[in-house]
Enzyme design. Structure first.
Site, PDB file in Angstrom:
ATOM      1  N   GLY B  18       0.835  -1.203   0.000  1.00 37.65           N
ATOM      2  CA  GLY B  18       0.000   0.000   0.000  1.00 37.65           C
ATOM      3  C   GLY B  18       0.868   1.250   0.000  1.00 37.65           C
ATOM      4  O   GLY B  18       2.090   1.181   0.193  1.00 37.65           O
ATOM      5  N   GLU B 209      -1.792  13.051  28.255  1.00 36.79           N
ATOM      6  CA  GLU B 209      -2.805  14.013  27.841  1.00 36.79           C
ATOM      7  C   GLU B 209      -4.053  13.764  28.663  1.00 36.79           C
ATOM      8  O   GLU B 209      -4.150  12.753  29.374  1.00 36.79           O
ATOM      9  CB  GLU B 209      -3.070  13.909  26.330  1.00 36.79           C
ATOM     10  CG  GLU B 209      -3.598  12.573  25.877  1.00 36.79           C
ATOM     11  CD  GLU B 209      -3.547  12.391  24.349  1.00 36.79           C
ATOM     12  OE1 GLU B 209      -2.623  12.922  23.700  1.00 36.79           O
ATOM     13  OE2 GLU B 209      -4.425  11.703  23.813  1.00 36.79           O
ATOM     14  N   HIS B 246      -7.828  12.735  19.659  1.00 35.88           N
ATOM     15  CA  HIS B 246      -7.704  11.324  20.027  1.00 35.88           C
ATOM     16  C   HIS B 246      -8.994  10.829  20.675  1.00 35.88           C
ATOM     17  O   HIS B 246      -9.617  11.557  21.463  1.00 35.88           O
ATOM     18  CB  HIS B 246      -6.579  11.141  21.055  1.00 35.88           C
ATOM     19  CG  HIS B 246      -5.219  11.161  20.439  1.00 35.88           C
ATOM     20  ND1 HIS B 246      -4.091  11.418  21.168  1.00 35.88           N
ATOM     21  CD2 HIS B 246      -4.812  10.962  19.168  1.00 35.88           C
ATOM     22  CE1 HIS B 246      -3.036  11.360  20.370  1.00 35.88           C
ATOM     23  NE2 HIS B 246      -3.453  11.094  19.142  1.00 35.88           N
TER      24      HIS B 246
END
Lengths: 371, 289, 371, 289
Positions: B18, B209, B246
């Site tokens: 790919g 985070e 996210h």
């Protein structure tokens, strides 16, 4: 997903829900109430809790009352959301309210079932000692013994009709959770009504990332127009309260940019993660989205890895020459093809910053000056 | 030394034919990674960047020793690819793909646990044992050898901080990306334990985070560590209830806040940087440099 | 299960089978052949291999030939089994014959897929090097990668139409195996016909113990009348070739009794395990089944654990007094309630043996003397 | 010593309020087995033979230490019961129930393997560590303490042989029933290894039967054993293709024959008895008694 949609899924899996259906024309309320043939409840269908407190849930003893209640609720605005659909269903005789949900525990890396014999309120408000948490081994699945033990721990006798029904409901709820790629399936309250156990409310959230294989599910757009436009570009956008437009590449660095702006006394107008490897055209379109928000200043913070600095610079140049920027713009540009990118910017008189902190400080100053 | 991967790690690239697979195969080879094979069902026999492509991991394993694999397969096939590597006994599986359904993540992580494989990701930039082996997508040039171990949930922010470290003369032993999704294969604690035992690593940077409680849980372990830890937590200014890029970066029901994480890390003896560029200074301070 | 039943299940799961259907009247053959509109094959449906060799499979180019072939096959007897159903289906263009099956590997305690690019014959006749065996982790299941690797090992290119179809067939076959509680699903031959891959035959065996939850499956009685009668009593019976009737309690001790008879030169007429805890009535009925076989002698070998010796003795007495025994009977009776049992037998003039070997030797002698 | 269970084993009876469960609870208690709890969903709070009944294994485990459980639940619920015990961390699960679907057996055995539990059965008579603990359904009176370990696929045949041993003055350390089904939790080798290591066991009797290849596989291990092994294989006279009572007792496609098993055992140094009553004599011969 609206309550009625969740209940339609529940019903399809054989989970007991109140008799009734959703209408989009308040005039239908009387018909549905008559079909039910019992006192009814008319519930506004909006993607918000607190409908009851806002007056979005009304009871009716007759079809006429149902029509009146529907007329009153329809078109209301609840927490900014207009009421365009109503759920008309039988008013349940409520002997007891319970809570049951299945969600994903990221730390445990497996589904967790949360249940309580004390429902009807936010589960956060229930005393910890009345909350049952049962993790489900994903390779074992929801075996009948797990369902039985959850019901036992809820303090509901297994030998009675409620206990037996609950054991089935636990298993069915898990089946829905798995088969529909749900992030959350919640029944609150789950009610005892004479010998029956009925899901009086429903909350179902499907994993966005699994929608490609859940095409038969109803999809409710919960994003703003800009968020949706960004999503269509493959980018991640969140509207915020401030006045400095932000574009960065990567969720973490975008958050870091927001935080740095705040550190220097500014406030971001948005979160826009333009991801890795986004090309000239998509980057340009993303910039247009930011311009449309009329920010006071803009910061573009690129640490090029897969993202190539020259592509970002070209996108900037394109926009500068087409629609133009409506606010001062600060660019921080380092990483892959940094020199080419800076040369492009220099050709239109823009100097890029080396460090994020400097760039952020400048963007805050420019926004403050732009009155 | 370094953790998880090193100069002897033989790497397989899944989805090698790919666009992403081919591009990063070249990048990794340029970094010095020993890529010995690739897979692409139905394209066995092809050669990409001089590396042979096989129809399956098992076929690749019949011809090579495979220590680690990296998955560039689209989200719909990611679970299958990861399971294939784990099933074939590959010990480290790096899943770069974004947008993997969370139920698929649960399944692959469960199978990895059963088979004793380390999974990084999904939605990770990968892992770099500086100067030895890079698996994943970070830019090559910022990662140089040195004493600092880095573990992170986010990619570009890591490059930013690694760039700062390198600019300050602090190279990295290993930089580990755990992935930004809610369910990922590896936790901070898993990685911190390895850094604690790694002779090359003298100090650790933890890049967290908002969302979840991975940093809070990690803090419990940090208390017991002999090596200094510097933290940076992104998302201080993020409002509750908003998913910040996210899947895992969201403050839900009052949990996963910036403040909670900073307090936990600080209480555990870590120093927490307010801005990313402060990290190298804190490391030097804690190492007495 | 007959071939056509297996193919019906295959078709329901989307596994490609030849066009056609089962008939129970040979006169319908022409109609079905005409519906198919191509050369047809007429296959006798009996629970035996070797149909082809016995003339139970014939080809027909026209509906008239199909009618003639059906007439010829219908009513044939193949290995003792009368042909009462025919499958009329399209005659496939066969480019290649393959083999595929899934069964249970008791030693590995998991399913095993067996495949070969060399099919059409018994898999035992295929050279080991051409046979692919793939165990399936029951908790992992049949993932696509496993299917692809099996096809790769079969030597079929994954990029071609056959390879792609085979990958699907492997997964579908496993789904059938699991969902239908199968002990065996077999396709032999699985054929390449131009670009298609088609199951030209089917063999499906369902786990008897799972029939309670597979009620929608067709059930074919494969047992003799006596075996069925014993099964209905909850006992296990197998017809054998000898002339000494055997009843014992437990599969192992029953086999041991058979072996001991053989050791002394005798041959058992049957295997009858009357299990543990079988009571007076069922034991009596089991004895009746043995009597109906007209044996030359009979041995009853009981080591009573859960089985109580008095119950066995009472059953013996009941039969002795009702239908009576048509051959000499030897009883070995030890274990729970041994004394009570022996007292009952003594009351009708029977002395029980202590040891199995003695009893078996005696039963053999009695059979030999009974001419 | 003994293997798997001993005088300190706390036993849970699943399906205790059923006819079989109640009957054998009494029998086991009579033998001296420490039955501390039972389960029967919806009947928690009942008392059977003086033993408290709970709604679930987990509830029982909240109140007792459970070392082993025995399943008397009907075939349709057997898998669930076995999984429940395994899931609760019970180390030994004895599944007496007959007629369990083979796919259910595969699942429970796989889960037991993952959790490190020993499963005996399904379709087993159980296990007796003579004079210490009996779990299952064998008659109490033939099992007396002594030096012979017995492992078998079949019940009554085992009582026959154990009766012969006891009559000859040879008691048993532990008698283990693996179960007569095609898929059972424990293999001959698993048990032989334990006997090899058990100080109380001086010799081993292996009671096999036609079908499968468990005896052949066991023979490979017997070659390495220091203790003498006497075998008996039932089914010499059974014709091929007929299932002799047990799901597993069938000669299929020429495999699982009497002759093959006897040859394998003999080649491994075991003595094979032709008739059951010969077993004690061979044991004495091999032990030099």
């Amino acid at each position: 997903m609206f309550e009625y949609m969740g209940k339609e899924i529940f019903a399809k899996f054989g989970l007991p829900v109140p008799q009734g259906r959703m209408i989009t024309d308040p005039a239908e309320a009387a018909t549905v109430a008559a079909e039910i043939g019992k006192p009814a409840v008319i519930k506004s269908q909006v993607l918000s809790g607190k409908r009851g407190k806002a007056g979005g849930i009304k009871f009716a003893d007759t079809p006429e009352q149902a029509a009146a209640a529907a007329k009153e609720i329809f078109g209301m605005t609840i927490q900014g959301l207009p009421v365009e659909r109503l759920l008309v269903e039988e008013k349940l005789k409520i002997d007891k309210e319970l809570y049951m949900s299945i969600t994903i525990d990221g730390a445990a890396k497996m589904p967790v079932l949360i249940a309580s014999a004390h429902g009807g309120m936010d589960i956060e408000e229930v005393d910890e000692e009345f909350i049952i948490k049962q993790h489900i081994d994903p390779e074992l699945g929801m075996q009948p013994f797990i369902a039985r033990d959850v019901v036992r721990r809820m303090g509901i006798p297994l030998s009675g009709p409620h206990g037996k029904e609950l054991v089935k409901i636990v298993q069915t709820l898990y089946k829905i959770f798995i088969q529909k790629d749900a992030e959350l399936v919640e029944i609150n309250p789950l009610v005892f009504s004479d010998d029956k156990v009925i899901a009086a409310d429903s909350k179902v959230t499907i994993d966005d990332d699994a929608l490609f294989r859940q095409k038969d599910l109803p999809y409710v757009e919960e994003r703003s127009a800009t968020e949706k436009a960004a999503k269509d570009l493959g980018l991640s956008f969140v509207d915020l309260e401030g006045n400095i437009a932000v574009m960065a590449n990567g969720a973490g660095i975008t958050m870091g940019t927001l935080d740095t702006l705040q550190y220097y006394g500014g406030a971001a107008a948005n979160f826009l993660d333009c991801g890795g490897g986004t090309g000239r055209e998509a980057t340009a379109k993303a910039l247009e989205l930011l311009i449309a928000k009329n920010p006071k200043s803009m910061i573009i913070n690129i640490f090029g890895g897969i993202t190539r600095c020259d592509q970002v610079a070209l996108a900037f140049k394109d926009i500068n020459e087409s629609v133009g920027f409506n606010c001062p713009v600060v660019i921080r540009l380092v990483g892959t093809n940094q020199d080419e990118g800076r040369a492009i910017l220099a050709s239109i008189g823009i100097e890029a910053f080396d460090f994020m902190a400097e760039a952020a400080e400048k963007a805050v100053k420019l926004a403050a000056a732009n009155v | 030394m370094a953790i998880i991967i090193n100069e002897n790690t033989n790497v397989l690239v899944m989805g090698m034919t790919g666009k992403q697979g081919t591009f990063h195969t070249k990048q990794m080879l340029d970094y010095g990674t020993k890529i010995v094979a690739g897979t692409s069902p139905g394209k066995g026999g092809a050669i990409v960047e001089g590396v042979p492509v096989y129809n399956s991991v098992r076929e690749a394993c019949e011809n090579h020793r495979i220590d680690a694999s990296v998955v560039f397969v689209p989200a719909g096939g990611t679970k299958d690819a990861a399971l294939e590597s784990i099933d074939a006994g590959v010990g480290v599986v790096v899943v770069v793909t974004e947008g993997v359904p969370v139920h698929d993540e649960i399944q692959m992580v469960a199978y990895a646990k059963r088979k004793g494989a380390i999974v990084l990701g999904p939605n990770t930039f990968g892992i770099v044992s500086s100067g030895k082996c890079k698996i994943g997508i970070p830019p090559n040039k910022y990662f140089v050898e040195g004493p600092v171990g880095v573990v992170a949930r986010s990619g570009t922010l890591t490059y930013e901080i690694v760039g700062n470290l390198t600019a300050s003369g602090l190279g990295q032993s290993t930089v580990v990306g755990m992935g930004g999704d809610r369910v990922v294969g590896t936790t901070f604690i898993d990685v911190l334990k390895m850094f604690e035992e790694d002779p090359l690593t003298k100090a650790v940077v933890l890049i967290g985070e908002i969302g979840g409680n991975a940093e809070e849980t990690a803090s419990e372990y940090i208390k017991t560590m002999s090596k200094p830890v510097v933290g940076y937590i992104a998302g201080k200014s993020a409002p509750p209830g908003k998913r910040m890029g996210h899947a895992g970066a969201i403050i839900e029901r009052g949990k996963g806040t910036f403040q909670g994480k900073v307090e936990a890390l600080t209480a555990a003896g870590a120093k927490v940087a307010t801005l990313p560029f402060e990290v190298p200074g804190l490391i030097k301070e804690m190492l007495g440099m």
